[in-house]
Design a protein around this motif. Structure first.
Motif, PDB file in Angstrom:
ATOM      1  N   GLN A   1     -17.768  29.178  33.712  1.00 32.66           N
ATOM      2  CA  GLN A   1     -18.623  28.608  32.677  1.00 32.66           C
ATOM      3  C   GLN A   1     -17.977  27.343  32.120  1.00 32.66           C
ATOM      4  OE1 GLN A   1     -19.374  31.248  29.416  1.00 32.66           O
ATOM      5  NE2 GLN A   1     -20.586  29.762  28.282  1.00 32.66           N
ATOM      6  N   VAL A   2     -18.769  26.259  32.097  1.00 28.40           N
ATOM      7  CA  VAL A   2     -18.253  24.983  31.607  1.00 28.40           C
ATOM      8  C   VAL A   2     -18.286  24.960  30.089  1.00 28.40           C
ATOM      9  CG1 VAL A   2     -18.668  22.505  31.542  1.00 28.40           C
ATOM     10  CG2 VAL A   2     -18.967  23.757  33.689  1.00 28.40           C
ATOM     11  N   GLN A   3     -17.192  24.513  29.517  1.00 29.84           N
ATOM     12  CA  GLN A   3     -17.123  24.415  28.057  1.00 29.84           C
ATOM     13  C   GLN A   3     -16.277  23.210  27.668  1.00 29.84           C
ATOM     14  OE1 GLN A   3     -15.450  27.853  26.092  1.00 29.84           O
ATOM     15  NE2 GLN A   3     -16.620  27.480  24.222  1.00 29.84           N
ATOM     16  N   LEU A   4     -16.794  22.431  26.721  1.00 29.01           N
ATOM     17  CA  LEU A   4     -16.044  21.339  26.111  1.00 29.01           C
ATOM     18  C   LEU A   4     -15.854  21.688  24.647  1.00 29.01           C
ATOM     19  CD1 LEU A   4     -17.884  18.187  27.569  1.00 29.01           C
ATOM     20  CD2 LEU A   4     -15.834  19.303  28.449  1.00 29.01           C
ATOM     21  N   VAL A   5     -14.630  21.575  24.174  1.00 36.72           N
ATOM     22  CA  VAL A   5     -14.342  21.923  22.784  1.00 36.72           C
ATOM     23  C   VAL A   5     -13.664  20.748  22.105  1.00 36.72           C
ATOM     24  CG1 VAL A   5     -13.125  23.492  21.244  1.00 36.72           C
ATOM     25  CG2 VAL A   5     -14.133  24.360  23.364  1.00 36.72           C
ATOM     26  N   GLU A   6     -14.314  20.230  21.055  1.00 47.22           N
ATOM     27  CA  GLU A   6     -13.727  19.146  20.274  1.00 47.22           C
ATOM     28  C   GLU A   6     -12.906  19.712  19.123  1.00 47.22           C
ATOM     29  OE1 GLU A   6     -18.027  17.720  21.236  1.00 47.22           O
ATOM     30  OE2 GLU A   6     -17.026  19.557  20.580  1.00 47.22           O
ATOM     31  N   SER A   7     -11.889  18.989  18.753  1.00 47.53           N
ATOM     32  CA  SER A   7     -11.092  19.353  17.583  1.00 47.53           C
ATOM     33  C   SER A   7     -10.485  18.090  17.003  1.00 47.53           C
ATOM     34  CB  SER A   7     -10.003  20.361  17.951  1.00 47.53           C
ATOM     35  OG  SER A   7      -9.117  19.808  18.907  1.00 47.53           O
ATOM     36  N   GLY A   8      -9.934  18.214  15.805  1.00 46.39           N
ATOM     37  CA  GLY A   8      -9.241  17.086  15.189  1.00 46.39           C
ATOM     38  C   GLY A   8     -10.005  16.364  14.101  1.00 46.39           C
ATOM     39  N   GLY A   9     -11.232  16.770  13.875  1.00 44.09           N
ATOM     40  CA  GLY A   9     -11.995  16.137  12.808  1.00 44.09           C
ATOM     41  C   GLY A   9     -11.440  16.510  11.437  1.00 44.09           C
ATOM     42  N   GLY A 114     -19.921  19.098  24.075  1.00 37.82           N
ATOM     43  CA  GLY A 114     -19.232  19.978  23.145  1.00 37.82           C
ATOM     44  C   GLY A 114     -20.089  20.251  21.928  1.00 37.82           C
ATOM     45  N   GLN A 115     -19.529  21.026  21.008  1.00 37.75           N
ATOM     46  CA  GLN A 115     -20.291  21.453  19.829  1.00 37.75           C
ATOM     47  C   GLN A 115     -20.176  20.464  18.673  1.00 37.75           C
ATOM     48  OE1 GLN A 115     -17.250  22.428  20.460  1.00 37.75           O
ATOM     49  NE2 GLN A 115     -16.237  22.219  18.480  1.00 37.75           N
ATOM     50  N   GLY A 116     -19.238  19.540  18.775  1.00 34.43           N
ATOM     51  CA  GLY A 116     -19.067  18.520  17.755  1.00 34.43           C
ATOM     52  C   GLY A 116     -18.002  18.863  16.722  1.00 34.43           C
ATOM     53  N   THR A 117     -17.447  17.808  16.140  1.00 36.50           N
ATOM     54  CA  THR A 117     -16.468  17.949  15.061  1.00 36.50           C
ATOM     55  C   THR A 117     -16.781  16.908  13.992  1.00 36.50           C
ATOM     56  OG1 THR A 117     -14.097  18.090  14.542  1.00 36.50           O
ATOM     57  CG2 THR A 117     -14.744  16.439  16.172  1.00 36.50           C
ATOM     58  N   GLN A 118     -16.715  17.319  12.731  1.00 35.85           N
ATOM     59  CA  GLN A 118     -17.111  16.443  11.631  1.00 35.85           C
ATOM     60  C   GLN A 118     -15.972  15.500  11.256  1.00 35.85           C
ATOM     61  OE1 GLN A 118     -20.175  16.288   9.758  1.00 35.85           O
ATOM     62  NE2 GLN A 118     -19.180  14.445   8.924  1.00 35.85           N
ATOM     63  N   VAL A 119     -16.312  14.235  11.110  1.00 33.33           N
ATOM     64  CA  VAL A 119     -15.390  13.228  10.585  1.00 33.33           C
ATOM     65  C   VAL A 119     -16.015  12.643   9.333  1.00 33.33           C
ATOM     66  CG1 VAL A 119     -14.344  10.969  10.978  1.00 33.33           C
ATOM     67  CG2 VAL A 119     -14.365  12.681  12.819  1.00 33.33           C
TER      68      VAL A 119
END
Length: 123
Positions: A1-9, A114-119
């Motif tokens: 299963q392909v998954q992209l995970v953002e982090s760091g916001g 990905g699901q997104g990360t808030q900045v």
């Protein structure tokens, strides 16, 4: 299963810096073009920067040139977006996306998101 995970916001003051990460599972990012997009409330999702597969050529929209840097770490299967001198207008949810076909900043070109990360940039 392909998954992209953002982090760091997060939340920073104007002039501050953040580094976003996009870590993939189920695919090898080095074989894909990867783009960073942002979406502010009430606005369409827009491309910010992208990096090509293989050689890692990069592209930036004018509003972030000289402030943002996209890079990749193949060993970690991760693409980064270093954001310096942040401005209030950079406030948005940031998404990474990957595609096997093409290289650009049109949302329709990208297959995996990905699901997104808030900045948030505010004083």
């Amino acid at each position: 299963q392909v998954q992209l995970v953002e982090s760091g916001g997060g939340s920073v003051q104007p002039g501050g810096s953040l580094r976003l990460s996009c870590t993939a599972s189920g695919l090898t990012l080095d074989s894909y073009a990867v783009g960073w997009f942002h979406q502010a409330p009430g606005k369409e999702r827009e491309g910010v920067s992208c990096i090509s597969s293989g050689s890692g050529s990069t592209y930036y929209v004018d509003s972030v040139k000289g402030r943002f840097t996209i890079s990749k770490d193949s060993a970690k299967n991760t693409v980064y977006l270093q954001m310096n001198n942040l401005k209030p207008e950079d406030t948005a949810v940031y998404y990474c996306a990957a595609t096997l076909s093409g290289w650009g900043l049109e949302t329709w070109e990208y297959d995996h998101w990905g699901q997104g990360t808030q900045v948030t940039v505010s004083s």
